[in-house]
Motif scaffolding. Structure first.
Motif, mmCIF file in Angstrom:
data_model
loop_
_atom_site.group_PDB
_atom_site.id
_atom_site.type_symbol
_atom_site.label_atom_id
_atom_site.label_comp_id
_atom_site.label_asym_id
_atom_site.label_seq_id
_atom_site.Cartn_x
_atom_site.Cartn_y
_atom_site.Cartn_z
ATOM 1 N N GLU A 16 39.513 -4.774 53.630
ATOM 2 C CA GLU A 16 39.524 -3.799 54.722
ATOM 3 C C GLU A 16 38.334 -3.968 55.668
ATOM 4 O O GLU A 16 38.207 -3.241 56.640
ATOM 5 N N ASP A 17 37.471 -4.910 55.384
ATOM 6 C CA ASP A 17 36.283 -5.130 56.204
ATOM 7 C C ASP A 17 36.696 -5.550 57.619
ATOM 8 O O ASP A 17 37.414 -6.530 57.794
ATOM 9 N N PRO A 18 36.261 -4.805 58.648
ATOM 10 C CA PRO A 18 36.660 -5.111 60.024
ATOM 11 C C PRO A 18 36.320 -6.537 60.466
ATOM 12 O O PRO A 18 37.094 -7.154 61.200
ATOM 13 N N ILE A 19 35.200 -7.080 60.013
ATOM 14 C CA ILE A 19 34.837 -8.442 60.400
ATOM 15 C C ILE A 19 35.829 -9.451 59.813
ATOM 16 O O ILE A 19 36.172 -10.449 60.458
ATOM 17 N N TYR A 20 36.305 -9.161 58.624
ATOM 18 C CA TYR A 20 37.276 -10.035 57.964
ATOM 19 C C TYR A 20 38.634 -9.943 58.661
ATOM 20 O O TYR A 20 39.296 -10.957 58.876
ATOM 21 N N PHE A 39 33.331 -29.215 63.467
ATOM 22 C CA PHE A 39 32.123 -29.565 62.714
ATOM 23 C C PHE A 39 31.464 -28.304 62.151
ATOM 24 O O PHE A 39 31.082 -28.259 60.977
ATOM 25 N N GLU A 40 31.354 -27.270 62.981
ATOM 26 C CA GLU A 40 30.771 -26.005 62.527
ATOM 27 C C GLU A 40 31.536 -25.456 61.328
ATOM 28 O O GLU A 40 30.943 -25.091 60.315
ATOM 29 N N MET A 41 32.861 -25.418 61.438
ATOM 30 C CA MET A 41 33.652 -24.849 60.343
ATOM 31 C C MET A 41 33.548 -25.686 59.071
ATOM 32 O O MET A 41 33.495 -25.134 57.973
ATOM 33 N N LEU A 42 33.502 -27.007 59.215
ATOM 34 C CA LEU A 42 33.351 -27.845 58.029
ATOM 35 C C LEU A 42 32.017 -27.546 57.346
ATOM 36 O O LEU A 42 31.946 -27.413 56.127
ATOM 37 N N CYS A 43 30.972 -27.402 58.148
ATOM 38 C CA CYS A 43 29.653 -27.069 57.585
ATOM 39 C C CYS A 43 29.659 -25.702 56.926
ATOM 40 O O CYS A 43 29.129 -25.526 55.817
ATOM 41 N N GLY A 50 31.068 -21.885 45.899
ATOM 42 C CA GLY A 50 30.557 -20.998 44.865
ATOM 43 C C GLY A 50 30.390 -19.555 45.304
ATOM 44 O O GLY A 50 29.975 -18.708 44.514
ATOM 45 N N LEU A 51 30.694 -19.261 46.548
ATOM 46 C CA LEU A 51 30.540 -17.908 47.099
ATOM 47 C C LEU A 51 31.856 -17.456 47.719
ATOM 48 O O LEU A 51 32.802 -18.229 47.830
ATOM 49 N N SER A 52 31.896 -16.220 48.179
ATOM 50 C CA SER A 52 33.083 -15.744 48.892
ATOM 51 C C SER A 52 32.930 -16.054 50.379
ATOM 52 O O SER A 52 31.819 -16.116 50.905
ATOM 53 N N TRP A 53 34.054 -16.233 51.057
ATOM 54 C CA TRP A 53 34.017 -16.546 52.484
ATOM 55 C C TRP A 53 33.401 -15.398 53.283
ATOM 56 O O TRP A 53 32.681 -15.632 54.246
ATOM 57 N N ILE A 54 33.624 -14.172 52.880
ATOM 58 C CA ILE A 54 33.073 -13.036 53.623
ATOM 59 C C ILE A 54 31.540 -13.100 53.646
ATOM 60 O O ILE A 54 30.913 -12.712 54.634
ATOM 61 N N THR A 55 30.933 -13.615 52.587
ATOM 62 C CA THR A 55 29.472 -13.766 52.554
ATOM 63 C C THR A 55 29.009 -14.670 53.695
ATOM 64 O O THR A 55 28.058 -14.344 54.414
ATOM 65 N N ILE A 56 29.684 -15.790 53.881
ATOM 66 C CA ILE A 56 29.324 -16.734 54.941
ATOM 67 C C ILE A 56 29.699 -16.175 56.298
ATOM 68 O O ILE A 56 28.942 -16.292 57.267
ATOM 69 N N LEU A 57 30.849 -15.551 56.369
ATOM 70 C CA LEU A 57 31.303 -14.985 57.645
ATOM 71 C C LEU A 57 30.297 -13.977 58.193
ATOM 72 O O LEU A 57 29.990 -13.977 59.382
ATOM 73 N N LYS A 58 29.754 -13.159 57.316
ATOM 74 C CA LYS A 58 28.770 -12.164 57.750
ATOM 75 C C LYS A 58 27.433 -12.791 58.161
ATOM 76 O O LYS A 58 26.662 -12.176 58.889
ATOM 77 N N LYS A 59 27.198 -14.017 57.727
ATOM 78 C CA LYS A 59 25.966 -14.722 58.075
ATOM 79 C C LYS A 59 26.201 -15.773 59.174
ATOM 80 O O LYS A 59 25.276 -16.471 59.575
#
Length: 193
Positions: A16-20, A39-43, A50-59
């Motif tokens: 339910e996270d709006p950013i997601y 290139f950005e997305m591959l990086c 080892g982490l969730s995508w939302i962790t990276i998305l928020k950063k």
């Protein structure tokens, strides 16, 4: 199919996270052909390991700032001093191997360009330059790797890229629209087919 605009149907993996939700609706699965954005997305997918995508998305905005908009020509000049600086910055994932992978991958990207190899054409060649639309009834039908992601992973590794395993490559291919894995009744699936 009519969709209730108050409660549209989306992929089951979404929180339910709006950013997601915004990422899902506006980016995930949309074909991306720009080499720098790919290139950005591959990086970033490599940062997710080892982490969730939302962790990276928020950063993500922090990554964009610290890695100069993912400009490979700037990143390729990063030194050990830059690595230490990045490791001390809590706004991104502080993992030396992952940080060094972005720097390494920028140099691999540049090497491809100097050999007149377009990164976008190279990436899209693994799906014959046309998105693969999968028939997904529910999230259980979604794979974590395919022969094309395995092939992409092997080819990237041959070019010297790091943090590009077949599962990371499959997530990258989904994110950048090489593969459409939206569930069949998702509001975004109807826009892509």
């Amino acid at each position: 199919m009519l969709v209730n605009s108050q409660n549209p149907i989306r992929c089951e993996w979404l929180s339910e996270d709006p950013i997601y939700i915004e990422y899902h609706d506006k980016e995930w699965g949309k074909p991306e052909f720009d080499s720098i954005k790919l290139f950005e997305m591959l990086c970033l997918e490599g940062q997710q390991a080892g982490l969730s995508w939302i962790t990276i998305l928020k950063k993500r905005e922090n990554y964009r700032k610290l890695f100069k908009g993912f400009n490979p020509y700037i990143i390729s000049k990063f030194t050990e001093k830059d690595v230490r600086r990045l490791l001390s910055d809590a706004s991104i994932v502080r993992h030396k191997g992952k940080i060094e992978a972005i720097i390494n991958n920028s140099r691999c990207f540049i090497k491809m360009e100097t050999q007149n190899e377009c990164f976008s054409d190279f990436i899209w060649g693994f799906v014959n330059h046309k998105p693969i639309v999968n028939n997904i009834y529910n999230s259980k039908d979604v794979k974590t790797e395919t022969t094309s992601s395995i092939a992409l992973s092997k080819a990237l590794k041959m070019k010297g890229f790091k943090f590009v395993g077949s599962t990371i490559c499959y997530a990258f291919m989904q994110a950048c629209g090489l593969i459409d894995d939206h569930i069949n009744n998702c509001i975004c699936k109807s826009k892509l087919t």
